[in-house]
Each structure stands twice: as C-alpha cells, then as structure tokens.
Design a protein around this motif. Structure first.
Motif, PDB file in Angstrom:
ATOM      1  N   PHE A   1      -5.543  -1.247  -4.117  1.00 20.42           N
ATOM      2  CA  PHE A   1      -4.433  -0.385  -4.513  1.00 20.42           C
ATOM      3  C   PHE A   1      -4.277  -0.465  -6.022  1.00 20.42           C
ATOM      4  CE2 PHE A   1      -2.630  -4.523  -3.672  1.00 20.42           C
ATOM      5  CZ  PHE A   1      -1.597  -4.687  -4.580  1.00 20.42           C
TER       6      PHE A   1
ATOM      7  N   SER B   1      -0.766   4.195  -2.157  1.00 19.54           N
ATOM      8  CA  SER B   1      -2.192   3.976  -1.959  1.00 19.54           C
ATOM      9  C   SER B   1      -2.623   4.314  -0.534  1.00 19.54           C
ATOM     10  CB  SER B   1      -2.535   2.507  -2.264  1.00 19.54           C
ATOM     11  OG  SER B   1      -2.172   2.162  -3.588  1.00 19.54           O
TER      12      SER B   1
ATOM     13  N   THR C   1      -5.129  -2.317 -11.535  1.00 20.66           N
ATOM     14  CA  THR C   1      -5.731  -2.126 -10.223  1.00 20.66           C
ATOM     15  C   THR C   1      -5.783  -3.492  -9.539  1.00 20.66           C
ATOM     16  OG1 THR C   1      -7.968  -2.417 -11.101  1.00 20.66           O
ATOM     17  CG2 THR C   1      -7.108  -0.165 -10.987  1.00 20.66           C
TER      18      THR C   1
ATOM     19  N   LEU D   1       0.830  -1.204   0.000  1.00 22.33           N
ATOM     20  CA  LEU D   1       0.000   0.000   0.000  1.00 22.33           C
ATOM     21  C   LEU D   1       0.869   1.261   0.000  1.00 22.33           C
ATOM     22  CD1 LEU D   1      -2.723  -1.026   2.631  1.00 22.33           C
ATOM     23  CD2 LEU D   1      -2.937  -1.050   0.146  1.00 22.33           C
TER      24      LEU D   1
END
Length: 429
Positions: A91, A44, A97, A39
C-alpha cells in the motif's frame, strides 16, 4: 506560488521511500481487520474488491464493512492445507510506499514470524485491550530484538470494547514498556486503536481525547527508514558464480554486495591471506566505478587468484577463519536439533558440513520459569543458544545489520529440509 506540474508531482511520488513492516500478534487480536483497515483507509483496495467485501459483509449480517475479508483469502488457503509462510501486502500514501508482511498469530507459527520480521524495519504488535500483554506478545518482542528490529509499535486493539478506557490503556502500556526495557527495545510506541471502527489507525479518534500521540499510519510515515546500517560495515562479498569467457580471457566473480562499498582500485582481501585490487566492476547495465550494499555485480580482479563459489572477498578488514562458534537458532521443523547432530551449514554462499557441538540454553519466553540451561534438544519454534562446529574453516563474524553478515541456515543432510535459522554470536576457535 506555482502549483507543481504533473511531471514534477509524478517524480515526487516515484522518489518516495519504501518502508518494510511486519504485523504480529496472538490469534484473534484483530490482525486481519487491522491490515484490512490500513489497505482501506489508504485507498489501496480496488473497487471490485471493496464491492465484494460489502456484499459478503451484508450477507453475513455484519454492520458496515468486515475489513478482515480483504485478507481472508489467505486464511481460507491455510484451512485447505496450503502452506503459506507469510503474506505480503502493498500500500502507499503520498509520503511513502509500504511492504507489509502479514504473519500468522498462532504460537506454532513462530518460525513464520521470524521470516516476516527478518526483512522488516518496523514491527507492529497487536494486543487485545481486554487481554493486554500475553505470552505471545513477549515471544514476538523477543524475536524482534534478536533480529535487530529497531522500532516496535504496540497497537492496543479493540479499545472500543473496554469503553475507550484510558486507565486500561495505561496499564497495558506500563506492562509493555517494562517488557521492552528488559529486552533493550528503545523507545517503543504504544497506540490505542480500534481496527474495526478505524480509531487511531489512519485517522485520529475523537473517542480517545486523552491520547495525543500520532496514529499508527502517522508513525509509519515518519519513522526514519534505515538505509545505512549495511553500508556502515566493511565490504563483504560472497562469490556466487565464477564467470569465465575463454575467447576474451574474461574472468569475474558474480554475487551480491552484502555490506559496505567497493570502488575500482580498492584493495581486496581474499582467502588465505592473499590480496589484490579491483580492476573493474560490471553490472547488467554495464561497467561502474563503485558498488554498495545490495548491488548485484561482477568483480574483476587485477590478479589471477584461485577462487570459487562460497569464498568471501572483503575490504577494510576480514573476518577470522574459525571452525567453532556460538549462535542463536530458531527451530524450523518438527525434527529436533540435538547435541552431536550432523547438518549442513549454509552461510553466505558457502555450504559446508557441520555438527551441533552442544545445545547450551533454550530461552524461556512463555513464563517466569527461567531458561532451560540443560536442554536435551531444540524443538520446533524454540529459540536456543548452541555451539556449532564446521568441517572447514570459514570467515565467520557476528550477526549485524539485519542479516548483512552473520546469519545462516542449518539443513538436514538426508532430506534437504531447513532445520533452523541462526545468528552468529561469539567466535570460539
């Protein structure tokens, strides 16, 4: 060369494929830190989240960022007794994606791992470089194979704690490759990582010059996204709702296309040997000429046939109606499954009475003792082969295409609790 316009760049981002993945591993293998690293390194994480992690890390005397804090909210909820089977994280990169199912690591939560893997195209297994492949690794690998997961990535975490040893990595890789080969997992990927320091997670590490393969993120960005497996099957459509509008004499059958495709004019194979053709296909956006696996539609048929919820409409071929079949099940509650036990079977949209005719074998995936070939019952988290009988004949076919066909639930008749999740094997009679 002309730079892409903002509109074209936005369109390219909107057209990115989505990959579903699942993380699994034993307790303390560093899953939370690994997910936090993904992440963080894919940007993200919101600024206020990152600031909070920085403050909490400093308060705890942690050098740098404790990225496990990004997912620790889930752990805190579990400690408070709140049941959360699987946490989903989202994320993205410029290429794809991602939807990540983060599952618990303890052996008692194998059922939760089944949930996370059931919709995943890739499984990332984590092991501690100091411990190597352990029983829980083999358990998760076995579940991945049973559920038809094609791609497994073994992330050998905490490689920094063994001084980035190539020898130790090679030992673990050889052990894992042997286990994967036994189970029929084709071309597993093995990557040395340090989720804490970021080695080979999203960026290549200078500390492992002996490893020349891709990072975990590079694998996730390049592994083919499997779209066509359900589309490759014959058309399967379980009726969920019968739609009637007497004023206009409208009749249609609503549900989701489980497998294959269908078009207006195609022949439909209905229950009891009846046939008809597709007169129309309606969607929330209006009529269409065709529909494919995953589409929610309402089918209009050329002939009036007495159909109801749970009936299967098919094309190309139709599964044989049977009352007995073999299956692989995973125990999901503390109430054991025993031979002779009555239950409700939910398969597709059908919900019928059934019984466990026999418990044939419980898989031993925790050690070298061998499978239990005369088990008395199937306990929580155990994986077993059983024989099931149903009160009514059902069009049942073997499990395929990640649950497009052949998956089911066994439900307790009195409490309504789900006892087991299962995969159809051989049809008997």
């Amino acid at each position: 060369m002309t730079a892409p316009t903002t509109a074209s760049a936005a369109a390219a981002l909107a057209d990115r494929e989505t990959l579903r993945l699942c993380t699994a591993g034993s307790v303390d293998d560093g899953k939370s830190t690994f997910v936090g690293r993904l992440l963080h390194d894919t940007k993200s994480v919101l600024a206020d989240q990152l600031a909070s992690v920085e403050r909490t890390s400093a308060d705890r005397g942690f050098e740098g960022l404790d990225l496990s804090l990004l997912v620790d909210g889930l752990r805190a909820e579990r400690e408070q007794g709140i049941t959360i089977d699987v946490a989903y994280r989202y994320f993205a990169t410029d290429k794809r994606t991602f939807i990540l199912a983060d599952t618990p690591g303890h052996v008692q939560y194998t059922r939760n791992t089944v949930t996370g893997m059931s919709t995943s195209q890739v499984v990332v297994l984590l092991v501690d470089a100091r411990n190597g492949v352990v029983e829980q690794t083999v358990r998760h690998l076995t579940v991945a194979k049973l559920l038809g997961v094609r791609t497994v990535i073994l992330a050998v975490n905490k490689i920094d704690l063994v001084d980035y040893s190539q020898e130790r990595f090679d030992e673990i890789k050889a052990d894992f490759d042997a286990k994967a080969a036994e189970l029929g997992i084709e071309e597993p990927h093995v990557v040395p990582i340090s989720a804490l320091k970021g080695d080979n997670v999203a960026e290549r590490s200078d500390a492992t010059p002996w490893y020349t393969g891709p990072t975990v993120l590079e694998l996730l960005e390049t592994i083919p996204v499997q779209h066509g497996r359900a589309d490759d099957l014959d058309f399967r459509f379980n009726i969920q709702v019968v739609l009637r509008e007497h004023a206009s004499d409208y009749r249609a059958y609503a549900g989701r296309v489980n497998a294959g495709s269908i078009a207006v004019g195609d022949e439909i194979l209905a229950p009891y040997g009846r046939t008809t053709t597709v007169a129309g296909i309606d969607t929330a956006d209006g009529p269409v000429d065709s529909a494919h696996a995953g589409d929610s539609i309402a089918l209009r048929l050329a002939d009036e046939i007495d159909l109801t919820r749970g009936d299967l409409l098919a094309a190309g071929s139709r599964p044989e109606d049977v009352r007995e079949f073999e299956a692989t099940v995973v125990g999901l509650t503390e109430k054991e499954l025993r031979a002779g036990q009555a239950a409700k079977l939910r398969i597709g949209t059908a919900f019928v009475r059934a019984r466990i005719a026999s418990v044939d074998r419980v898989l031993d995936i925790d050690g070298p003792a061998g499978d239990d070939t005369s088990p008395e019952a199937v306990a929580l988290n155990e994986i077993a082969h059983v024989t099931i009988q149903t009160a009514d004949e059902l069009p049942i076919e073997p499990y395929a295409a990640r649950g497009a066909v052949g998956d089911f639930l066994l439900v307790d008749q009195s409490s309504g609790n789900t006892l087991a999740a299962g995969l159809v094997g051989k049809r008997l009679r």
